[in-house]
Design an enzyme around this catalytic site. Structure first.
Site, PDB file in Angstrom:
ATOM      1  N   ASP A   1      48.783  42.661  48.114  1.00 39.88           N
ATOM      2  CA  ASP A   1      49.669  43.668  47.560  1.00 39.88           C
ATOM      3  C   ASP A   1      51.095  43.219  47.871  1.00 39.88           C
ATOM      4  O   ASP A   1      51.567  43.387  48.982  1.00 39.88           O
ATOM      5  CB  ASP A   1      49.361  45.022  48.198  1.00 39.88           C
ATOM      6  CG  ASP A   1      50.336  46.122  47.796  1.00 39.88           C
ATOM      7  OD1 ASP A   1      51.248  45.859  46.983  1.00 39.88           O
ATOM      8  OD2 ASP A   1      50.183  47.238  48.316  1.00 39.88           O
TER       9      ASP A   1
ATOM     10  N   ASN B   1      53.649  44.467  46.495  1.00 40.43           N
ATOM     11  CA  ASN B   1      54.433  45.694  46.348  1.00 40.43           C
ATOM     12  C   ASN B   1      55.678  45.486  45.491  1.00 40.43           C
ATOM     13  O   ASN B   1      56.700  46.126  45.696  1.00 40.43           O
ATOM     14  CB  ASN B   1      54.797  46.280  47.719  1.00 40.43           C
ATOM     15  CG  ASN B   1      54.900  47.783  47.676  1.00 40.43           C
ATOM     16  OD1 ASN B   1      54.241  48.434  46.875  1.00 40.43           O
ATOM     17  ND2 ASN B   1      55.747  48.343  48.516  1.00 40.43           N
TER      18      ASN B   1
ATOM     19  N   HIS C   1      44.856  51.756  44.577  1.00 39.22           N
ATOM     20  CA  HIS C   1      44.850  50.392  44.039  1.00 39.22           C
ATOM     21  C   HIS C   1      43.488  50.102  43.425  1.00 39.22           C
ATOM     22  O   HIS C   1      42.483  50.666  43.832  1.00 39.22           O
ATOM     23  CB  HIS C   1      45.074  49.363  45.149  1.00 39.22           C
ATOM     24  CG  HIS C   1      46.464  49.343  45.697  1.00 39.22           C
ATOM     25  ND1 HIS C   1      47.388  48.404  45.311  1.00 39.22           N
ATOM     26  CD2 HIS C   1      47.071  50.124  46.602  1.00 39.22           C
ATOM     27  CE1 HIS C   1      48.507  48.617  45.970  1.00 39.22           C
ATOM     28  NE2 HIS C   1      48.353  49.667  46.755  1.00 39.22           N
TER      29      HIS C   1
END
Length: 134
Positions: free
Chosen positions: A27, A29, A125
């Site tokens: 991730d 982000n 997610h």
């Protein structure tokens, strides 16, 4: 976040000098481009889609030489890996693609199939799945 990005970049450069095959999953982000986020116009001042974050992702690709393995096989712009828990975002597919598998170019011909698994919802997610022929 920016300190980590600097450290990550140094690590990647060091490992790439060793001519290793790298798959850097996780991730990040950061939604890299407007194709990686549903509402890109209204999110340009939000963390995860800031110009400097996107520029760093571009640097990883254009200058350092990593490849977004997902984009090698999928050019579709409405596939996401994260959805807010607000506003029925998941059901309306108002998401962000912030999970990546970045690879070294020596793996380009090894990328077979890419998809986001949505058969079962585990969290906010969804898993980014990539099959490699290694």
């Amino acid at each position: 976040k920016y300190k980590f990005m600097d450290l990550f970049e140094k690590y990647v450069k060091k490992e790439m000098k060793k001519r290793k095959m790298l798959i850097l999953c996780g991730d990040y982000n950061i939604a890299h481009t407007k194709d990686d986020i549903k509402n890109w116009r209204s999110n340009q001042k939000n963390s995860g889609f800031l110009p400097e974050e996107r520029a760093w992702m571009t640097k990883l690709i254009d200058q350092i030489g990593l490849v977004d393995a997902f984009r090698v096989k999928c050019k579709q712009n409405d596939i996401y890996t994260w959805w807010s828990n607000r506003g029925n975002a998941y059901n309306n597919n108002v998401g962000w693609r912030i999970d990546y598998q970045m690879v070294t170019s020596n793996l380009l011909d090894k990328i077979n199939k890419v998809y986001v698994y949505k058969g079962k919802k585990f969290s906010d997610h969804a898993p980014l799945v990539i099959d490699y022929d290694i």
